[in-house]
Structures are given as structure tokens and as C-alpha cells.
Design an enzyme around this catalytic site. Sequence first.
Site, PDB file in Angstrom:
ATOM      1  CG  HIS A 199      -2.890   9.307   1.051  1.00 30.15           C
ATOM      2  ND1 HIS A 199      -1.621   9.723   1.366  1.00 30.15           N
ATOM      3  CD2 HIS A 199      -2.847   7.951   1.049  1.00 30.15           C
ATOM      4  CE1 HIS A 199      -0.838   8.678   1.543  1.00 30.15           C
ATOM      5  NE2 HIS A 199      -1.569   7.576   1.374  1.00 30.15           N
ATOM      6  CG  HIS A 209      -5.739   4.185   1.319  1.00 25.32           C
ATOM      7  ND1 HIS A 209      -5.080   3.640   0.235  1.00 25.32           N
ATOM      8  CD2 HIS A 209      -4.768   4.757   2.085  1.00 25.32           C
ATOM      9  CE1 HIS A 209      -3.777   3.868   0.345  1.00 25.32           C
ATOM     10  NE2 HIS A 209      -3.562   4.545   1.469  1.00 25.32           N
TER      11      HIS A 209
HETATM   12  P1  AMP Z   1       0.141   4.934   1.305  1.00 26.87           P
HETATM   13  O1  AMP Z   1       0.974   3.695   1.171  1.00 26.87           O
HETATM   14  O2  AMP Z   1      -0.890   4.858   2.389  1.00 26.87           O
HETATM   15  O3  AMP Z   1       1.002   6.176   1.407  1.00 26.87           O
HETATM   16  O4  AMP Z   1      -0.720   5.049  -0.020  1.00 26.87           O
HETATM   17  C1  AMP Z   1      -0.208   5.567  -1.199  1.00 26.87           C
HETATM   18  C2  AMP Z   1      -1.044   4.990  -2.304  1.00 26.87           C
HETATM   19  O5  AMP Z   1      -0.803   5.734  -3.481  1.00 26.87           O
HETATM   20  C3  AMP Z   1      -0.757   3.529  -2.637  1.00 26.87           C
HETATM   21  O6  AMP Z   1      -1.926   2.746  -2.426  1.00 26.87           O
HETATM   22  C4  AMP Z   1      -0.357   3.562  -4.122  1.00 26.87           C
HETATM   23  O7  AMP Z   1      -0.853   2.475  -4.851  1.00 26.87           O
HETATM   24  C5  AMP Z   1      -0.984   4.869  -4.560  1.00 26.87           C
HETATM   25  N1  AMP Z   1      -0.357   5.490  -5.710  1.00 26.87           N
HETATM   26  C6  AMP Z   1       0.961   5.689  -5.926  1.00 26.87           C
HETATM   27  N2  AMP Z   1       1.152   6.331  -7.102  1.00 26.87           N
HETATM   28  C7  AMP Z   1      -0.078   6.541  -7.629  1.00 26.87           C
HETATM   29  C8  AMP Z   1      -0.537   7.158  -8.823  1.00 26.87           C
HETATM   30  N3  AMP Z   1       0.295   7.711  -9.722  1.00 26.87           N
HETATM   31  N4  AMP Z   1      -1.875   7.202  -9.062  1.00 26.87           N
HETATM   32  C9  AMP Z   1      -2.730   6.651  -8.159  1.00 26.87           C
HETATM   33  N5  AMP Z   1      -2.354   6.067  -7.006  1.00 26.87           N
HETATM   34  C10 AMP Z   1      -1.035   6.001  -6.745  1.00 26.87           C
END
Ligand code: AMP
Length: 113
Positions: free
Chosen positions: A99, A101
Site C-alpha cells: 500500500h 500512503h
Molecule cells: P502501515 O503501517 O504502513 O502498514 O499502514 C497500515 C495503515 O492501515 C495504517 O496507517 C492504519 O491506520 C491503516 N488501517 C488499518 N486498518 C484500517 C482500516 N480498517 N481502514 C482503513 N485504514 C486502516
Amino acid sequence: MENCLFCKILAGEIPSAKVYEDDAVYAFRDIHPQAPTHILVIPKKHIASMAEIDQASDADLSACLRAIRTIAENEKLESGYRVVSNCGPDACQSVPHLHFHILGGRKLSDTMV
Ligand code: AMP
């Protein structure tokens, strides 16, 4: 992919605030925003992280980058934005589905870490 949070979001099993979708890409608002605009852009095909992008097609990868540009335009991030992809434990990747950001809507820190 079973037990992948973002695959469950893609399947509609977990709700999300969709901002963009095409054949290869889905994007939704981060549930814990770190900036006024904080959007996650994911390939629909499950790929665990940047370390596994050999498993992704060039078309899917470029679709992610093109989606980022389109979303930034739709979100009116004219004054700039940051694109981050955390990969692996040292980067604190918490969801093992590639993903990107998109962070913007305010002046961001001039330090990357
Ligand atoms: P990372 O830490 O780079 O793997 O990013 C994962 C992201 O997913 C974090 O910023 C979380 O806040 C986000 N996240 C986790 N669960 C959800 C969800 N159900 N809907 C939207 N974002 C989420």
C-alpha cells in the site's frame, strides 16, 4: 488472500471510505489519519510489500502510481503531498498488503523518519 485486512476491505467484508477504484487499484481513507488527507492506495492483487513486487505486473504497479496522481488532483493537493510505502518490520509495516500512503493537506515535516 485469507486473513489479509486489505483483501477483506476489497471484498467488502470490512467497511472502508472509498475515494477511488479502477480495474487494478482501490483507494480509501486511513482509519487513523496522520494528516488532514491520508489515503491508502492498494493494488487489488494481493502482494505483501515492496519486497515482493516481482509478483506484480508492470501494469498493476503503474496503475497504482497513476491512481495516486489522480487522487491527489481530486483531493486538491495542489501545494504538495507525500507518498510513503512502509516495507517490513524496520519500517513498521503493519498490514502485509502493498500500500501507498498519500499524506497531505498541511505542511509536512522536513524529516523523513
Ligand atoms: P502501515 O503501517 O504502513 O502498514 O499502514 C497500515 C495503515 O492501515 C495504517 O496507517 C492504519 O491506520 C491503516 N488501517 C488499518 N486498518 C484500517 C482500516 N480498517 N481502514 C482503513 N485504514 C486502516
